[in-house]
Design a protein around this motif. Structure first.
Motif, short mmCIF file in Angstrom:
data_model
loop_
_atom_site.label_atom_id
_atom_site.label_comp_id
_atom_site.label_asym_id
_atom_site.label_seq_id
_atom_site.Cartn_x
_atom_site.Cartn_y
_atom_site.Cartn_z
N ASN A 92 0.82 -1.20 0.00
CA ASN A 92 0.00 0.00 0.00
C ASN A 92 0.86 1.26 0.00
OD1 ASN A 92 0.95 -0.14 2.58
ND2 ASN A 92 -1.04 -0.06 3.58
N LYS A 93 2.16 1.11 -0.08
CA LYS A 93 3.08 2.25 -0.15
C LYS A 93 3.26 2.66 -1.61
CE LYS A 93 5.67 0.82 3.89
NZ LYS A 93 6.97 0.40 4.40
N SER A 94 3.32 3.95 -1.84
CA SER A 94 3.59 4.39 -3.20
C SER A 94 5.08 4.26 -3.46
CB SER A 94 3.13 5.84 -3.40
OG SER A 94 3.87 6.68 -2.56
N GLY A 95 5.41 4.13 -4.70
CA GLY A 95 6.80 3.99 -5.09
C GLY A 95 6.89 3.14 -6.34
N ALA A 96 8.08 3.05 -6.85
CA ALA A 96 8.30 2.28 -8.06
C ALA A 96 9.66 1.61 -8.00
CB ALA A 96 8.21 3.19 -9.29
N ALA A 97 9.79 0.56 -8.78
CA ALA A 97 11.05 -0.15 -8.92
C ALA A 97 11.20 -0.51 -10.39
CB ALA A 97 11.05 -1.40 -8.06
N VAL A 98 12.39 -0.88 -10.76
CA VAL A 98 12.65 -1.30 -12.14
C VAL A 98 12.62 -2.81 -12.19
CG1 VAL A 98 14.33 -1.28 -14.02
CG2 VAL A 98 14.01 0.76 -12.62
N CYS A 99 11.87 -3.35 -13.14
CA CYS A 99 11.80 -4.80 -13.33
C CYS A 99 13.18 -5.29 -13.76
CB CYS A 99 10.76 -5.15 -14.38
SG CYS A 99 10.69 -6.91 -14.80
N ALA A 100 13.72 -6.26 -13.02
CA ALA A 100 15.06 -6.78 -13.29
C ALA A 100 15.15 -7.47 -14.65
CB ALA A 100 15.46 -7.77 -12.20
N VAL A 101 14.02 -7.96 -15.15
CA VAL A 101 14.01 -8.73 -16.38
C VAL A 101 13.73 -7.87 -17.61
CG1 VAL A 101 12.84 -10.62 -17.59
CG2 VAL A 101 13.29 -10.80 -15.15
N THR A 102 12.72 -7.00 -17.51
CA THR A 102 12.29 -6.24 -18.69
C THR A 102 12.77 -4.80 -18.70
OG1 THR A 102 10.22 -5.49 -17.68
CG2 THR A 102 10.18 -7.63 -18.82
N GLY A 103 13.18 -4.28 -17.54
CA GLY A 103 13.59 -2.88 -17.45
C GLY A 103 12.42 -1.93 -17.32
N ALA A 104 11.19 -2.44 -17.30
CA ALA A 104 10.00 -1.60 -17.17
C ALA A 104 9.86 -1.10 -15.74
CB ALA A 104 8.76 -2.41 -17.55
N THR A 105 9.22 0.05 -15.59
CA THR A 105 8.93 0.58 -14.27
C THR A 105 7.74 -0.16 -13.68
OG1 THR A 105 9.77 2.74 -14.89
CG2 THR A 105 8.32 2.66 -12.98
N GLU A 163 0.84 -1.89 -7.19
CA GLU A 163 0.21 -2.89 -8.06
C GLU A 163 0.89 -4.24 -7.81
OE1 GLU A 163 0.38 -1.47 -12.08
OE2 GLU A 163 -0.58 0.42 -11.56
N THR A 164 0.31 -5.31 -8.32
CA THR A 164 0.87 -6.64 -8.11
C THR A 164 2.14 -6.83 -8.92
OG1 THR A 164 -1.35 -7.48 -7.73
CG2 THR A 164 0.34 -9.10 -8.19
N TYR A 165 3.14 -7.44 -8.31
CA TYR A 165 4.41 -7.74 -8.95
C TYR A 165 4.98 -8.99 -8.30
CZ TYR A 165 6.34 -5.52 -4.76
OH TYR A 165 6.64 -5.21 -3.47
N TYR A 166 6.12 -9.47 -8.79
CA TYR A 166 6.79 -10.62 -8.19
C TYR A 166 8.05 -10.15 -7.47
CZ TYR A 166 3.53 -13.48 -10.67
OH TYR A 166 2.37 -14.04 -11.10
N PHE A 167 8.23 -10.64 -6.26
CA PHE A 167 9.36 -10.30 -5.41
C PHE A 167 10.27 -11.53 -5.39
CE2 PHE A 167 11.25 -9.62 -1.13
CZ PHE A 167 11.67 -8.31 -1.28
#
Length: 90
Positions: free
Chosen positions: A32-45, A50-54
């Motif tokens: 529930n925290k805002s923020g972004a990371a770079v996908c290690a595989v695709t380089g996408a933000t 939202e749902t992602y894989y950790f």
């Protein structure tokens, strides 16, 4: 994610790491925290709300007094096939 899918990733070494790092777990997450990371595989933000894989990486040590090292990667939702290919390319 199914257990068999997790087993396919476990033990692989990412191509951008020195030898010894291995995939320990792949977990589906959101926060529930805002923020972004770079996908290690695709380089996408990846928006962290939202749902992602950790992906947890583990590097064992040979020392009885030094614990294993851990690191984490973010992989965008829908990129598990790309994660497979990325790890197989290492």
């Amino acid at each position: 994610m199914s257990q068999s899918r997790t087993q396919r990733f476990r033990g692989r070494s990412p191509p951008d790491r020195e030898p010894g790092w291995q995939v320990s777990t792949v977990a589906r997450r959101s926060t529930n925290k805002s923020g972004a990371a770079v996908c290690a595989v695709t380089g996408a933000t990846v928006a962290l709300e939202e749902t992602y894989y950790f992906v947890t990486l583990r590097k064992p040590t040979n020392s009885p007094v030094r614990p294993p090292e851990y690191d984490h990667l973010v992989v965008r939702e829908g990129a598990l096939d790309e994660l497979d290919e990325w790890l197989e390319g290492s």
